[in-house]
Design an enzyme around this catalytic site. Structure first.
Site, PDB file in Angstrom:
ATOM      1  CE  LYS A   9      -3.001   2.754   2.774  1.00 14.34           C
ATOM      2  NZ  LYS A   9      -3.525   2.910   4.373  1.00 14.34           N
ATOM      3  N   GLY A  11       2.577   4.058   0.370  1.00 11.54           N
ATOM      4  CA  GLY A  11       2.804   5.066   1.886  1.00 11.54           C
ATOM      5  C   GLY A  11       2.643   4.736   3.606  1.00 11.54           C
ATOM      6  CB  CYS A  12       1.735   1.003   4.117  1.00 10.61           C
ATOM      7  SG  CYS A  12       1.981  -0.154   5.821  1.00 10.61           S
ATOM      8  NE  ARG A  13       4.337   5.999  10.240  1.00 10.17           N
ATOM      9  CZ  ARG A  13       3.966   6.004  11.385  1.00 10.17           C
ATOM     10  NH1 ARG A  13       4.307   5.961  12.318  1.00 10.17           N
ATOM     11  NH2 ARG A  13       2.470   6.699  11.954  1.00 10.17           N
TER      12      ARG A  13
END
Length: 141
Positions: A9, A11-13
């Site tokens: 996903k 932007g998922c850290r």
């Protein structure tokens, strides 16, 4: 070293940390958007293998957190249909190396599979939103 197709996903850290760990371990990472991939039930099922259906789900997905979707009460077929309709339900990352496919990022399992540096990166799989009042960016289309 391996060429890893890495479905994330954006932007998922944790996905960002996972990709960096793979790269510093010498692997080539080709990141793809999990949310916009034209999945089929068969494609997704190949990543889950013989794992229990409950392990296919992203426990931080809004529908799971809200109780709208209960991973413990759905069949494999129903789970795949739900995920095709709402890709946020899919546990991340999905990784492919050659013909082998995996779901999730258990460092010990990834180390045994393709190799990782021994540096401990902490918990890189549990979504921070389950631990703190963190908000991920809206998914990119």
């Amino acid at each position: 070293m391996a060429d890893v197709v890495f479905y994330e996903k954006p932007g998922c850290r944790n996905n960002t940390k996972q990709k960096a760990w793979l790269s510093t371990s010498g692997h080539t990472v080709e990141a793809r958007n999990l949310l916009t991939e034209p999945w089929t039930a068969g494609d997704l099922a190949a990543y889950f293998g013989d794992r229990p259906v409950t392990e296919w789900f992203n426990t931080a997905a809004p529908a799971v957190k809200a109780g709208t979707v209960d991973p413990a009460s759905v069949t494999a077929e129903a789970a795949l249909a739900l995920m095709l309709a709402d890709p946020l339900l899919i546990r991340r990352p999905l990784m492919r190396v050659g013909h082998e496919r995996r779901v999730g990022f258990d460092p010990a399992a990834v180390r045994d599979w393709i190799g990782l540096t021994d540096e401990d990166k902490g918990d890189v799989e549990t979504c921070p939103s389950l631990q703190t009042p963190h908000q991920c960016p809206d998914p990119a289309p």
